[in-house]
Design a protein around this motif. Structure first.
Motif, PDB file in Angstrom:
ATOM      1  N   LEU A 635      40.197  38.829 -54.177  1.00  0.00           N
ATOM      2  CA  LEU A 635      38.813  38.874 -54.654  1.00  0.00           C
ATOM      3  C   LEU A 635      37.827  38.078 -53.808  1.00  0.00           C
ATOM      4  CD1 LEU A 635      39.494  38.525 -58.490  1.00  0.00           C
ATOM      5  CD2 LEU A 635      38.742  40.564 -57.268  1.00  0.00           C
ATOM      6  N   SER A 636      38.317  37.423 -52.781  1.00  0.00           N
ATOM      7  CA  SER A 636      37.409  36.638 -51.954  1.00  0.00           C
ATOM      8  C   SER A 636      37.243  37.312 -50.599  1.00  0.00           C
ATOM      9  CB  SER A 636      37.940  35.213 -51.766  1.00  0.00           C
ATOM     10  OG  SER A 636      37.122  34.508 -50.845  1.00  0.00           O
ATOM     11  N   GLY A 637      36.084  37.903 -50.393  1.00  0.00           N
ATOM     12  CA  GLY A 637      35.801  38.505 -49.097  1.00  0.00           C
ATOM     13  C   GLY A 637      35.792  37.461 -48.003  1.00  0.00           C
ATOM     14  N   SER A 638      35.320  36.257 -48.348  1.00  0.00           N
ATOM     15  CA  SER A 638      35.250  35.201 -47.345  1.00  0.00           C
ATOM     16  C   SER A 638      36.640  34.731 -46.938  1.00  0.00           C
ATOM     17  CB  SER A 638      34.414  34.030 -47.878  1.00  0.00           C
ATOM     18  OG  SER A 638      34.906  33.594 -49.121  1.00  0.00           O
ATOM     19  N   LEU A 639      37.542  34.505 -47.934  1.00  0.00           N
ATOM     20  CA  LEU A 639      38.901  34.069 -47.611  1.00  0.00           C
ATOM     21  C   LEU A 639      39.676  35.160 -46.888  1.00  0.00           C
ATOM     22  CD1 LEU A 639      39.885  32.067 -50.805  1.00  0.00           C
ATOM     23  CD2 LEU A 639      39.686  31.169 -48.478  1.00  0.00           C
ATOM     24  N   ASN A 640      39.428  36.402 -47.278  1.00  0.00           N
ATOM     25  CA  ASN A 640      40.114  37.496 -46.586  1.00  0.00           C
ATOM     26  C   ASN A 640      39.644  37.582 -45.136  1.00  0.00           C
ATOM     27  OD1 ASN A 640      42.134  39.455 -46.990  1.00  0.00           O
ATOM     28  ND2 ASN A 640      40.592  41.072 -46.892  1.00  0.00           N
ATOM     29  N   PHE A 641      38.341  37.387 -44.931  1.00  0.00           N
ATOM     30  CA  PHE A 641      37.813  37.372 -43.571  1.00  0.00           C
ATOM     31  C   PHE A 641      38.456  36.248 -42.765  1.00  0.00           C
ATOM     32  CE2 PHE A 641      34.864  35.658 -40.432  1.00  0.00           C
ATOM     33  CZ  PHE A 641      34.471  36.786 -39.740  1.00  0.00           C
ATOM     34  N   VAL A 642      38.550  35.065 -43.386  1.00  0.00           N
ATOM     35  CA  VAL A 642      39.119  33.899 -42.702  1.00  0.00           C
ATOM     36  C   VAL A 642      40.562  34.157 -42.289  1.00  0.00           C
ATOM     37  CG1 VAL A 642      39.878  31.514 -43.020  1.00  0.00           C
ATOM     38  CG2 VAL A 642      37.562  32.194 -43.721  1.00  0.00           C
ATOM     39  N   PHE A 643      41.397  34.605 -43.245  1.00  0.00           N
ATOM     40  CA  PHE A 643      42.827  34.748 -42.934  1.00  0.00           C
ATOM     41  C   PHE A 643      43.124  35.998 -42.112  1.00  0.00           C
ATOM     42  CE2 PHE A 643      43.188  31.736 -46.515  1.00  0.00           C
ATOM     43  CZ  PHE A 643      43.904  30.751 -45.858  1.00  0.00           C
ATOM     44  N   ASN A 644      42.232  36.987 -42.112  1.00  0.00           N
ATOM     45  CA  ASN A 644      42.416  38.139 -41.240  1.00  0.00           C
ATOM     46  C   ASN A 644      42.090  37.816 -39.785  1.00  0.00           C
ATOM     47  OD1 ASN A 644      43.394  40.092 -42.996  1.00  0.00           O
ATOM     48  ND2 ASN A 644      41.348  40.748 -43.650  1.00  0.00           N
ATOM     49  N   ASN A 645      41.267  36.775 -39.582  1.00  0.00           N
ATOM     50  CA  ASN A 645      40.856  36.436 -38.227  1.00  0.00           C
ATOM     51  C   ASN A 645      41.505  35.159 -37.691  1.00  0.00           C
ATOM     52  OD1 ASN A 645      38.468  38.375 -37.385  1.00  0.00           O
ATOM     53  ND2 ASN A 645      38.148  37.891 -39.553  1.00  0.00           N
ATOM     54  N   PHE A 646      42.170  34.416 -38.575  1.00  0.00           N
ATOM     55  CA  PHE A 646      42.817  33.163 -38.150  1.00  0.00           C
ATOM     56  C   PHE A 646      44.176  33.473 -37.519  1.00  0.00           C
ATOM     57  CE2 PHE A 646      45.590  29.503 -39.512  1.00  0.00           C
ATOM     58  CZ  PHE A 646      45.170  28.664 -38.485  1.00  0.00           C
ATOM     59  N   ASN A 647      44.446  32.832 -36.341  1.00  0.00           N
ATOM     60  CA  ASN A 647      45.755  32.968 -35.699  1.00  0.00           C
ATOM     61  C   ASN A 647      45.985  31.744 -34.813  1.00  0.00           C
ATOM     62  OD1 ASN A 647      44.444  33.513 -33.101  1.00  0.00           O
ATOM     63  ND2 ASN A 647      43.997  35.555 -33.944  1.00  0.00           N
ATOM     64  N   ASP A 648      47.073  31.795 -34.042  1.00  0.00           N
ATOM     65  CA  ASP A 648      47.421  30.617 -33.265  1.00  0.00           C
ATOM     66  C   ASP A 648      46.571  30.444 -32.004  1.00  0.00           C
ATOM     67  OD1 ASP A 648      48.410  32.771 -31.888  1.00  0.00           O
ATOM     68  OD2 ASP A 648      50.526  32.200 -32.094  1.00  0.00           O
ATOM     69  N   SER A 649      45.620  31.350 -31.756  1.00  0.00           N
ATOM     70  CA  SER A 649      44.762  31.209 -30.580  1.00  0.00           C
ATOM     71  C   SER A 649      43.362  30.699 -30.924  1.00  0.00           C
ATOM     72  CB  SER A 649      44.639  32.560 -29.844  1.00  0.00           C
ATOM     73  OG  SER A 649      44.023  33.527 -30.672  1.00  0.00           O
ATOM     74  N   VAL A 650      43.045  30.567 -32.207  1.00  0.00           N
ATOM     75  CA  VAL A 650      41.752  30.030 -32.640  1.00  0.00           C
ATOM     76  C   VAL A 650      41.994  28.950 -33.686  1.00  0.00           C
ATOM     77  CG1 VAL A 650      40.431  32.147 -32.189  1.00  0.00           C
ATOM     78  CG2 VAL A 650      41.506  31.803 -34.423  1.00  0.00           C
ATOM     79  N   THR A 651      41.025  28.093 -33.876  1.00  0.00           N
ATOM     80  CA  THR A 651      41.198  27.043 -34.884  1.00  0.00           C
ATOM     81  C   THR A 651      40.685  27.529 -36.248  1.00  0.00           C
ATOM     82  OG1 THR A 651      39.014  26.033 -34.554  1.00  0.00           O
ATOM     83  CG2 THR A 651      40.820  25.299 -33.121  1.00  0.00           C
ATOM     84  N   PHE A 652      41.275  26.984 -37.282  1.00  0.00           N
ATOM     85  CA  PHE A 652      40.862  27.303 -38.645  1.00  0.00           C
ATOM     86  C   PHE A 652      39.405  26.900 -38.851  1.00  0.00           C
ATOM     87  CE2 PHE A 652      40.846  26.732 -43.309  1.00  0.00           C
ATOM     88  CZ  PHE A 652      41.356  27.970 -43.679  1.00  0.00           C
ATOM     89  N   HIS A 653      39.024  25.777 -38.281  1.00  0.00           N
ATOM     90  CA  HIS A 653      37.647  25.286 -38.373  1.00  0.00           C
ATOM     91  C   HIS A 653      36.666  26.317 -37.833  1.00  0.00           C
ATOM     92  CE1 HIS A 653      34.147  23.584 -36.248  1.00  0.00           C
ATOM     93  NE2 HIS A 653      34.033  22.748 -37.297  1.00  0.00           N
ATOM     94  N   ASP A 654      36.955  26.883 -36.660  1.00  0.00           N
ATOM     95  CA  ASP A 654      36.025  27.823 -36.030  1.00  0.00           C
ATOM     96  C   ASP A 654      35.875  29.107 -36.833  1.00  0.00           C
ATOM     97  OD1 ASP A 654      35.657  25.985 -34.064  1.00  0.00           O
ATOM     98  OD2 ASP A 654      36.884  27.011 -32.547  1.00  0.00           O
ATOM     99  N   ILE A 655      36.983  29.578 -37.421  1.00  0.00           N
ATOM    100  CA  ILE A 655      36.922  30.808 -38.208  1.00  0.00           C
ATOM    101  C   ILE A 655      36.097  30.592 -39.488  1.00  0.00           C
ATOM    102  CG2 ILE A 655      38.282  32.442 -39.565  1.00  0.00           C
ATOM    103  CD1 ILE A 655      38.380  32.889 -36.546  1.00  0.00           C
ATOM    104  N   VAL A 656      36.299  29.461 -40.135  1.00  0.00           N
ATOM    105  CA  VAL A 656      35.518  29.166 -41.356  1.00  0.00           C
ATOM    106  C   VAL A 656      34.037  29.033 -41.007  1.00  0.00           C
ATOM    107  CG1 VAL A 656      35.139  27.510 -43.224  1.00  0.00           C
ATOM    108  CG2 VAL A 656      37.466  28.088 -42.513  1.00  0.00           C
ATOM    109  N   LYS A 657      33.764  28.376 -39.880  1.00  0.00           N
ATOM    110  CA  LYS A 657      32.371  28.231 -39.447  1.00  0.00           C
ATOM    111  C   LYS A 657      31.740  29.592 -39.193  1.00  0.00           C
ATOM    112  CE  LYS A 657      29.142  25.227 -38.338  1.00  0.00           C
ATOM    113  NZ  LYS A 657      28.614  24.263 -39.307  1.00  0.00           N
ATOM    114  N   GLN A 658      32.510  30.489 -38.563  1.00  0.00           N
ATOM    115  CA  GLN A 658      32.011  31.842 -38.303  1.00  0.00           C
ATOM    116  C   GLN A 658      31.728  32.578 -39.608  1.00  0.00           C
ATOM    117  OE1 GLN A 658      34.704  34.277 -35.987  1.00  0.00           O
ATOM    118  NE2 GLN A 658      33.469  36.131 -36.279  1.00  0.00           N
TER     119      GLN A 658
END
Length: 814
Positions: A635-658
């Motif tokens: 139910l969270s579009g924001s969390l789904n966006f975060v975890f769909n774009n988070f991986n070992d080549s980017v930081t969690f901080h940068d994805i949340v900021k985006q």
């Protein structure tokens, strides 16, 4: 023969009198009688000046000077200099008599009805003489005739009754021998058998014209005024009102009695008996068709021909057990009022004979209460009848139409329309002819009532929604732009006319009673007054528009606490703010109950899934008798966006900021990442499924470190994400090693709810959920194994705005 009557606004100044001359010149007929009122405002000025004089206030001389200047200036503007001398001499002579009368009133400190009639008659006498002389100067074959020599009355000063036989004989004798085509006569004035000046009461100039028309069996009576006929409603209150081209005498009398100011009701009676048509025309737009009043209304089968109203009404109720079965109570009641010259405009009586209710003017209330209580003093003392009850500050609205009697359900349609808009009906009156259905309402509801009824009966089913929008940030601005883009389509295809009346952000707010232009609303708002949510509500309430909708695009708890105020005033609420529906269960139920009680929709589709029809689908399932067994959802579009774009080549901080920068998260991203937002959403779905649940009962398996949860600012929160990057990378690696994807899942089953981060394996419905999409699985009695699935974009300003828009359209279709 034609009779033309010109009202005060038509002869208010030299410019308007020139318009009158042009209209007269265009009338090609053998004989024309021109009846004119006093110059605009002069009658009121004469009355005020005479009252000042009788109160021995020397300020009356200022009023007399203004009266003199108005007439002298008109002569100088209208008449060529060479012809002015004789006219000025006559007018000044009349003004000298007027001055003497006012001086007499000043000296004795009294203004009798007889003296008042003499004084006020000078308005019409002066205007008609000046206009007749102007016509002559312009080459028209015109004469002046003093109506006092034609119209004879009794000596009921202020509202005289004519002697029909003598008056008609006088008119016939004069016009039979009239030398010129045009005769100009003063309206309103008449004389008694003993030669004293009398007046014909309010609207007397119309009455003068009708008397002359009837006496001469004229071909037509034209009433020239400042509007283009009789309208379906008062155009000053109902902007969509239309001119009625044809109407019957009876319909015109009903509309005139109930406030249509273009015609005075008694006017119609003399010409009705002779079946002489009346035309209401506009002096300022003579080319307009106007309204044609005749025996056959040519209404083309239409039922309701007009909606009118009378303001400043009070209800007087006489009730008590001592009235039941007792003959003569009604006679005594009405006789008591009649003896005091108190006019009754509406009557209603219960079939039990326990009460009689009448509507009278507010001005007569105190006198009416006194005389009725005195008349029934014995019964009141014996507790057989209660002292008369009074309700003030009321008005009457009325539907009028000859064909109403042959159509079923009009009363129900009228009352249900008023009820939907929270217009409380205090009394109802409907005659056996069913030409008029009247309802007594609160005076402050008149504009809303007239507009609601007009929309229902005259506007081709076009429904107007009046929006008051709080919050014009990402979502709010998109919403306003969508309304602007779709306005024409909605009106043409869905018969919805949507207007934004008020807007507000956290700094400023602005209102426009005719609708805020959505082309430059940003500029309008920037120049508005200081924002204040309490003042905002007070203005919405005061405007009291029909079909009002409060739109909350904020995430403010304080704004959500104001919903009851709106709902209690039958103002619908549409919101994307989840706080109200996820707060204490009792408050949630309270809001739902208020919506039912006051017939004011409370819609919050965007609380779950932005623009996805999740709540609407759930409502239909429940309404059709299905029962929800289990709900699983991302139910969270924001969390789904975060975890769909988070991986070992980017930081969690940068994805949340985006995600924050692209508008997927709340302004405070901890609301999304802590799981609070998802908890609110599953809570709302559980409640809408018919379950009683509070947010404290939901299990939250948060993936955020405690340090991140405890931060007090966005800066501190993002700093904590950087600090705990190792933890987030570990979560990702564990999911990847298990050939799974991380999804933040909400679940409700067996009365319990929980939310948390889960590893979703391949093949699961959630596995391929991309971007910021949401998905909901409803397992119900009808969908026990293969769930009903709703999937799509669940975050973003555009889709959230479209969800709000959809709720607005739902209200429009209620």
């Amino acid at each position: 023969m034609k009779v033309l009557k010109f009202g005060g606004t038509s002869v208010a100044n030299p410019e308007n009198i020139n318009r009158v001359k042009a209209i007269v010149q265009n009338n090609h007929t053998d004989t024309i009688a021109i009846v004119v009122s006093a110059f605009g405002g002069i009658t009121d000025l004469l009355l005020n000046t005479s009252h000042l004089a009788s109160n021995q206030d020397l300020a009356y001389k200022k009023g007399l000077k203004e009266i003199e200047d108005r007439h002298i200036d008109s002569i100088r503007a209208l008449i060529p200099v060479k012809a002015q001398s004789t006219i000025l001499s006559k007018v000044k002579s009349d003004l000298n008599v007027l001055e003497t009368l006012l001086e007499g009133s000043f000296l004795i400190g009294e203004l009798t009805p007889k003296l008042s009639d003499k004084i006020v008659s000078y308005g019409e006498l002066l205007s008609s003489f000046i206009i007749s002389e102007f016509f002559k100067a312009e080459g028209l074959k015109a004469d002046f005739k003093d109506s006092r020599q034609l119209i004879l009355t009794d000596e009921n000063y202020g509202n005289a009754t004519i002697d029909v036989e003598k008056t008609y004989a006088n008119c016939n004798a004069y016009f039979k021998n009239a030398k010129n085509q045009i005769t100009v006569l003063p309206g309103f004035v008449s004389s008694s058998g003993s030669g004293n000046s009398t007046t014909l009461g309010r609207g007397g100039s119309d009455y003068t014209a009708a008397i002359i028309a009837a006496a001469q069996k004229a071909d037509i009576l034209e009433i020239w005024t400042d509007v283009s006929g009789m309208f379906t409603a008062n155009p000053k209150l109902v902007k969509q009102a239309k001119c009625v081209s044809h109407i019957s005498y009876e319909e015109a009398m009903e509309l005139s009695h109930f406030g249509a100011k273009v015609l005075y009701p008694p006017t119609i009676q003399p010409v009705l008996n002779k079946e002489i048509p009346i035309v209401i025309k506009n002096t300022f737009k003579p080319e307009d068709e106007g309204t044609y009043i005749a025996k056959n209304n040519n209404g083309n089968g239409k039922t309701v021909r007009g909606i009118s109203h009378v303001s400043n009404i009070s209800l007087l109720s006489l009730e008590g057990p001592g009235m039941i079965g007792v003959p003569g109570i009604s006679k005594r009641f009405f006789e008591t009022l009649s003896l005091e010259n108190i006019s009754v405009v509406l009557i209603t009586q219960a079939s039990s004979e326990h009460s009689i209710c009448v509507g009278i003017s507010d001005d007569d209330v105190e006198k009416a209460v006194q005389v009725v209580n005195t008349a029934f003093e014995y019964e009141i003392a014996s507790n057989k009848i209660k002292p008369v009850l009074v309700e003030k500050d009321l008005a009457i609205v009325a539907l009028v139409g000859d064909n109403m009697k042959s159509h079923q359900g009009l009363s129900g349609k009228m009352f249900s329309t008023l009820g939907r808009n929270n217009v409380n009906i205090r009394a109802i009156a409907q005659g056996a002819s069913e030409r008029n259905i009247s309802a007594v309402i609160t005076k402050t509801d008149v504009k809303k009532a007239l507009n609601s009824l007009h929309e229902e009966f005259f506007e081709e089913n076009i429904k107007q929604l009046n929006l008051f929008v709080m919050g014009v940030g990402n979502v709010g601005s998109k919403f306003l732009n969508q309304i602007k883009q779709q306005k024409k389509y909605l009106k043409e295809e869905l018969k919805l006319n949507i207007r934004v009346i008020g807007i507000s952000n956290s700094r400023t707010m602005d209102f426009d009673e005719d609708g805020i232009s959505l082309k430059d609303w940003e500029t309008t708002l920037a120049n508005g007054r200081k924002a204040d949510k309490e003042v905002f509500f007070k203005i919405v309430k005061k405007l009291n528009y029909r079909n009002s909708v409060f739109v909350d695009n904020t995430a403010s708890e304080q704004v959500s606490e104001s919903y009851p105020d709106y709902l209690k005033n039958s103002i619908s609420v549409v919101t994307c703010n989840k706080i109200a529906c996820s707060s204490d269960y009792d408050y949630y139920r309270y809001l739902k109950q208020l919506a039912k009680q006051y017939n004011s929709p409370f819609l919050f589709e965007t609380n779950v899934g932005a623009g996805l029809p999740i709540i609407d689908t759930l409502k239909h399932l429940i309404a059709s008798g299905d029962k929800v067994k289990k709900i699983q959802a991302v139910l969270s579009g924001s969390l789904n966006f975060v975890f769909n774009n988070f991986n070992d080549s980017v930081t969690f901080h940068d994805i949340v900021k985006q995600a924050q920068e692209e508008g997927y998260t709340e302004p405070d991203p901890t609301i999304d990442l802590s799981g609070i937002d998802v908890m609110r959403k599953i809570l709302i779905l559980a409640r809408e499924s018919g379950n009683q649940l509070d947010i404290e009962q939901i299990e939250n398996d948060s993936f955020l470190p405690k340090e991140s949860l405890d931060t007090k600012s966005n800066e501190a929160f993002f700093a904590s994400l950087k600090k705990n990057e190792t933890t987030f990378q570990k979560m990702f690696k564990e999911a990847k090693d298990a050939d799974s994807k991380l999804k933040y899942v909400a679940q409700f089953e067996d009365g319990k709810a929980r939310v948390g981060l889960q590893k979703i394996p391949k093949g699961h419905d959630f596995y391929n959920l991309e971007g910021s999409d949401n998905i909901v699985l409803f397992y119900t009695e009808r969908y026990p194994n293969q769930p009903l699935i709703i999937k799509g974009a669940g975050a973003g300003a555009d889709v959230t705005a479209s969800g709000i828009f959809a709720d607005i359209i739902r209200i429009g279709n209620f």
